[in-house]
Design an enzyme around this catalytic site. Structure first.
Site, mmCIF file in Angstrom:
data_model
loop_
_atom_site.group_PDB
_atom_site.id
_atom_site.type_symbol
_atom_site.label_atom_id
_atom_site.label_comp_id
_atom_site.label_asym_id
_atom_site.label_seq_id
_atom_site.Cartn_x
_atom_site.Cartn_y
_atom_site.Cartn_z
ATOM 1 N N VAL A 1 0.839 -1.196 0.000
ATOM 2 C CA VAL A 1 0.000 0.000 0.000
ATOM 3 C C VAL A 1 0.875 1.248 0.000
ATOM 4 O O VAL A 1 2.046 1.223 0.370
ATOM 5 C CB VAL A 1 -0.948 0.025 1.223
ATOM 6 C CG1 VAL A 1 -1.753 -1.264 1.306
ATOM 7 C CG2 VAL A 1 -0.186 0.239 2.529
ATOM 8 N N SER A 2 0.296 2.359 -0.445
ATOM 9 C CA SER A 2 0.925 3.677 -0.426
ATOM 10 C C SER A 2 2.266 3.646 -1.163
ATOM 11 O O SER A 2 2.340 3.219 -2.305
ATOM 12 C CB SER A 2 1.063 4.157 1.023
ATOM 13 O OG SER A 2 1.407 5.518 1.089
#
Length: 708
Positions: free
Chosen positions: A300-301
């Site tokens: 994620v991110s």
């Protein structure tokens, strides 16, 4: 010694892995397993029994991760590697996943979901350094192999860290999902990590997080200064800290894709040492290969962005599919397409860089916090933000002609308009952004990434900013010994974090915590606005106040930063690999008009009908699920993490069983509402295999069309 033999080695022992024995030609057609040449030093190995300790929860179990009481150190000044690991897993898990009752933990996600008991997972863990080209700032890599791994049906999941976190940064996201599936999980800190360096004492972090002041040991990061240079800097700026992401002098993001690909290669090496065909003389024949192993690039991110870049750069066919959440991608700017949500304005000024929009948020959000439309509705606005500081920011901006209005309300409204209209920040992000400003999210990103993109050293003190512990008055003070000892496990790698703050050395009255700093130009406590305007100027290449082109040193710094940004742009070419992006429309850290949405458009322009990318935009979801544990957030927002798990499940079914990926769509979640009752299926509708036509995201006539 093979890795299998290492299982008999006493716990915690660090051993060097070497391959000796017969030559490859002794077995016709065989490919022998070889340690990747980019690994440097030793590989640390540990087996966890899944009872007293484990891969996923460090022995804490699901209830321990959810507990508000963190694990403790027996000696706060000398925590052991096991204690540091346990605390790192605890903190990193909770930083990304909402573990509060009713928010989905234990029902929709969590170690205990789909598992027995507390969700402990037995297996082997390997840690090592990758040679980054700079022995003072290596990249950390980790491979976790659960005991449930099946060598006859091998699978692997990448888990590069989110944000600037250390190697355990994706333990609760890609790590948990992959380990539960019985897959090997390969992690990397991608050259960021928590690596800190105390300029006063010369103390740095070893691979296991313990501290050393020896200049001869391998560490996560050490400043490139001789004793005389360090003494001179300390005399002028005592008690300062340097951090790997900001101050290594490299641009680690340029190699994030490479680091993920390297982690996969390390994963194959480890798996073949464990399960490759034995020859009887210490060698192993490679039997687990890319062509018989399912590999999903994930996280994620920033970790998601790193996996996307890895898929773009995958020349060896290591990756089969991509499943990421809220990826930090900086797409190449392509003016040949636009974005439009519903019947709203056409957005042509998309694909701004992270540093561009983040410096704008750092400058204007403080004033926008008090705009009448959001100030009383935005969660934590009154708690995390000082009303006087917000008003001072408005006053200072107005004096510089950067916002208009005769009253503070009008000036704040104009600041909000600038962010929404001029910088493409979605209105859905407006209620989330004030809490992020109060937590110094944009300010910390702006400082760290400006330094990283430009390759600046800690001694450059870009825009007059440095890092140090500060006291209640904002004055620099030595970092406490216990705080420094815990940095590996408590820091997110991007100050302010774990007791280390941003310091504005050029503030009126002297070096002060940026949050409390008075600017020379305004004479006001305006969150060191002069420093933030300096960062904004370097990102834009023009003076943030006058609009004039920068000259001299500032121009050279801006050019170095611009060059660094060009080196991290995503191409949009996923080489036809199937991919799933999930992003929350209310993401206030990575605005969707500059990340996921334009990546979809760029990918369509590059790959067209060969594209395998699907994009799911989730309503009532934002970037930091951990905030959903608190009042105001829990009523309004649902966990994006749930849809990240679904994205991985969809990719798994697609790759394993040939199930078609659902088309790109808007997912219409339902907030929990007043009192935040426990989430139910009504709140979390699934991504649909056949969504309504009105919910489909499409690329038509060179436009990314997003339903309202």
């Amino acid at each position: 010694m093979t890795i299998r033999a290492l299982l008999a080695v006493p716990a915690g022992l660090v051993v060097a892995l070497s391959l000796n024995g017969c030559k490859q030609e002794d077995i016709p057609g065989a490919a022998f397993n070889h340690k990747p040449g980019f690994l440097t030093g030793t590989i640390s190995q540990q087996h966890y029994d899944g009872v007293t300790d484990d891969l996923l929860t460090a022995g804490l179990g699901a209830s321990g991760l959810a507990s508000a009481v963190p694990p403790a150190f027996a000696d706060s000044l000398n925590p052991t590697p096991i204690e540091l690991r346990r605390m790192a897993i605890y903190n990193n898990y909770r930083a990304l996943v909402d573990t509060a009752p009713g928010g989905g933990y234990g029902t929709w996600f969590g170690p205990q979901v789909g598992a027995e008991g507390e969700g402990l997972i037995a297996g082997d863990e390997y840690l090592a350094f990758i040679d980054s080209g700079d022995e003072l700032a290596p990249v950390t890599v980790m491979v976790q192999v659960p005991d449930s791994f099946d060598p006859d049906q091998p699978c692997m999941v990448t888990a590069p860290s989110s944000g600037s976190r250390g190697v355990y940064g994706a333990i609760g996201t890609a790590g948990e999902w992959g380990l539960k599936k019985g897959c090997a999980v390969v992690y990397t800190d991608k050259g960021t990590g928590t690596g800190s360096y105390n300029l006063e004492t010369g103390t740095a972090q070893r691979l296991d997080g313990t501290l050393t002041a020896s200049g001869d040991e391998p560490v996560q990061y050490r400043v490139r200064l001789d004793d005389a240079g360090r003494d001179a800097f300390n005399a002028a700026y005592p008690d300062r800290m340097a951090f790997k992401h900001a101050h290594s002098g490299a641009n680690p993001e340029a190699d994030w894709g490479l680091n993920v690909l390297q982690s996969i290669e390390v994963g194959f090496y480890v798996l073949n040492e464990l399960h490759g065909q034995e020859t009887g003389n210490g060698q192993r024949v490679v039997t687990i290969k890319p062509n018989n192993t399912l590999v999903i690039a994930s996280s994620v991110s920033n970790g998601g962005g790193a996996s996307v870049r890895a898929a773009e750069q995958d020349e060896k066919g290591l990756i089969d599919g991509v499943a990421v959440s809220e990826p930090n991608v900086n797409p190449l700017v392509d003016a040949g397409f636009t974005i439009r949500q519903g019947n709203g304005a056409v957005i042509s000024d998309h694909s701004r860089s992270l540093l561009d929009y983040t410096t704008a948020l750092a400058v204007y959000q403080g004033c926008a916090n008090r705009a009448p439309a959001i100030r009383d509705l935005a969660p934590f606005n009154a708690i995390l933000n000082d009303v006087t500081v917000n008003e001072n920011i408005c006053t200072a901006l107005a004096a510089k002609g950067l916002v208009t209005g005769a009253t503070l309300d009008e000036q704040a409204t104009d600041a909000l308009r600038i962010l929404n209209d001029d910088f493409g920040v979605q209105p859905e992000q407006n209620l989330v952004a004030p809490s992020h400003f109060g937590a110094s999210v944009a300010q910390s990103i702006a400082m760290t990434y400006a330094n990283a993109y430009g390759g600046f050293a800690v001694t450059d003190r870009l825009c007059g900013l440095s890092l140090a512990a500060t006291d209640g008055s904002g004055l620099v003070t030595p970092l406490g010994a216990a705080q420094e000892a815990a940095l590996f496990s408590a820091s997110n790698g991007i100050p302010p974090t774990a007791g280390v703050n941003q310091v504005y050395d050029d503030a009126s009255g002297g070096a002060t915590n940026l949050k409390q700093a008075v600017s020379n130009s305004s004479g006001l406590a305006d969150f060191g606005l002069d420093a933030l305007l300096c960062l904004r100027s370097l990102a834009a290449g023009t003076d943030a106040v006058s609009g004039e082109v920068l000259t001299g040193t500032a121009a050279a710094q801006a050019q170095a930063i611009a060059d660094g940004i060009e080196g991290i742009r995503a191409s949009g070419d996923l080489q036809g690999k199937p991919a799933v992006f999930v992003t929350g429309r209310a993401d206030a850290i990575l605005p969707i008009n500059h990340t996921s949405r334009p990546y979809v458009g760029l990918n369509q322009r590059v790959e067209g009908g060969d594209s395998g990318l699907r994009y799911y935009e989730v309503l009532n979801a934002h970037h930091l699920d951990a905030f959903n544990a608190f009042p105001g957030f829990n009523e309004r927002y649902v966990p994006l993490h749930h849809y990240y798990i679904q994205a991985l499940d969809l990719m798994w079914s697609h790759l394993k069983d040939g199930v078609a990926l659902p088309p790109s769509q808007v997912v219409r979640t339902v907030p929990r509402g007043a009192g935040a009752p426990a989430l139910t299926a009504t709140n979390l509708p699934p991504v649909l295999a056949e969504p309504e036509e009105s919910d489909r995201i499409q690329f038509v006539d060179n436009q990314v069309r997003i339903p309202d």
